[in-house]
Motif scaffolding. Structure first.
Motif: not given
Length: 90
Positions: A16, A19-20, A22-27
Protein backbone atom coordinates in the motif's frame (compact mmCIF):
# COMPACT_ATOMS: atom_id res chain seq x y z
CA UNK A 1 -10.29 -16.00 3.83
CA UNK A 2 -7.74 -13.33 4.53
CA UNK A 3 -4.44 -14.07 6.13
CA UNK A 4 -4.21 -11.86 9.23
CA UNK A 5 -0.76 -12.87 10.41
CA UNK A 6 1.57 -10.04 11.36
CA UNK A 7 3.83 -10.82 8.40
CA UNK A 8 0.90 -10.74 5.94
CA UNK A 9 -0.34 -7.44 7.37
CA UNK A 10 3.15 -5.94 7.14
CA UNK A 11 3.49 -7.07 3.50
CA UNK A 12 0.12 -5.51 2.65
CA UNK A 13 1.15 -2.27 4.34
CA UNK A 14 4.38 -2.18 2.33
CA UNK A 15 2.45 -2.76 -0.93
CA UNK A 16 0.00 0.00 0.00
CA UNK A 17 2.84 2.41 0.81
CA UNK A 18 4.55 1.66 -2.51
CA UNK A 19 1.29 2.21 -4.44
CA UNK A 20 0.62 5.44 -2.58
CA UNK A 21 4.15 6.70 -3.24
CA UNK A 22 3.79 5.91 -6.95
CA UNK A 23 0.45 7.71 -7.08
CA UNK A 24 1.88 10.78 -5.36
CA UNK A 25 4.86 10.82 -7.74
CA UNK A 26 2.53 10.61 -10.75
CA UNK A 27 0.30 13.42 -9.47
CA UNK A 28 3.33 15.57 -8.71
CA UNK A 29 4.57 15.10 -12.28
CA UNK A 30 1.16 15.74 -13.86
CA UNK A 31 0.55 18.91 -11.84
CA UNK A 32 4.04 20.38 -12.23
CA UNK A 33 3.70 23.83 -13.87
CA UNK A 34 6.95 23.39 -15.80
CA UNK A 35 5.72 20.12 -17.28
CA UNK A 36 2.39 21.72 -18.21
CA UNK A 37 4.15 24.70 -19.80
CA UNK A 38 6.39 22.40 -21.85
CA UNK A 39 3.36 20.38 -23.01
CA UNK A 40 1.52 23.54 -24.10
CA UNK A 41 4.64 24.79 -25.87
CA UNK A 42 5.09 21.50 -27.73
CA UNK A 43 1.41 21.44 -28.78
CA UNK A 44 1.62 25.07 -29.94
CA UNK A 45 4.75 24.41 -31.97
CA UNK A 46 3.09 21.39 -33.59
CA UNK A 47 -0.03 23.43 -34.35
CA UNK A 48 2.01 26.20 -35.99
CA UNK A 49 3.97 23.59 -37.95
CA UNK A 50 0.75 21.92 -39.10
CA UNK A 51 -0.68 25.26 -40.22
CA UNK A 52 2.33 25.85 -42.49
CA UNK A 53 3.04 24.47 -45.94
CA UNK A 54 4.90 21.29 -44.99
CA UNK A 55 3.93 18.67 -47.59
CA UNK A 56 4.04 15.95 -44.90
CA UNK A 57 1.09 17.56 -43.10
CA UNK A 58 -2.26 16.14 -44.13
CA UNK A 59 -4.84 18.61 -45.47
CA UNK A 60 -7.15 17.76 -42.56
CA UNK A 61 -4.45 18.60 -40.00
CA UNK A 62 -3.54 21.78 -41.88
CA UNK A 63 -7.16 22.97 -41.98
CA UNK A 64 -7.72 22.10 -38.32
CA UNK A 65 -4.57 23.98 -37.30
CA UNK A 66 -5.42 27.03 -39.38
CA UNK A 67 -8.96 27.11 -38.02
CA UNK A 68 -7.72 26.82 -34.44
CA UNK A 69 -5.10 29.53 -34.94
CA UNK A 70 -7.69 31.77 -36.60
CA UNK A 71 -10.08 31.39 -33.69
CA UNK A 72 -7.24 32.07 -31.27
CA UNK A 73 -6.18 35.20 -33.16
CA UNK A 74 -9.77 36.46 -33.28
CA UNK A 75 -10.20 35.86 -29.57
CA UNK A 76 -6.95 37.67 -28.79
CA UNK A 77 -8.00 40.63 -30.98
CA UNK A 78 -11.34 40.83 -29.16
CA UNK A 79 -9.62 40.78 -25.76
CA UNK A 80 -7.22 43.55 -26.82
CA UNK A 81 -10.10 45.63 -28.21
CA UNK A 82 -12.11 45.27 -25.01
CA UNK A 83 -9.07 46.07 -22.89
CA UNK A 84 -8.32 49.14 -24.98
CA UNK A 85 -11.93 50.34 -24.74
CA UNK A 86 -11.92 49.91 -20.95
CA UNK A 87 -8.57 51.72 -20.64
CA UNK A 88 -9.83 54.68 -22.70
CA UNK A 89 -12.87 55.14 -20.48
CA UNK A 90 -10.72 55.69 -17.43
Amino acid sequence: MTNNTPDAIEEQLERNRAELAATIDELTYRLDPRVKANEVLARTKQLIHDAGTDPATTPEDRNRARTFLGIGAGTLAAIVAIGTAIARRR
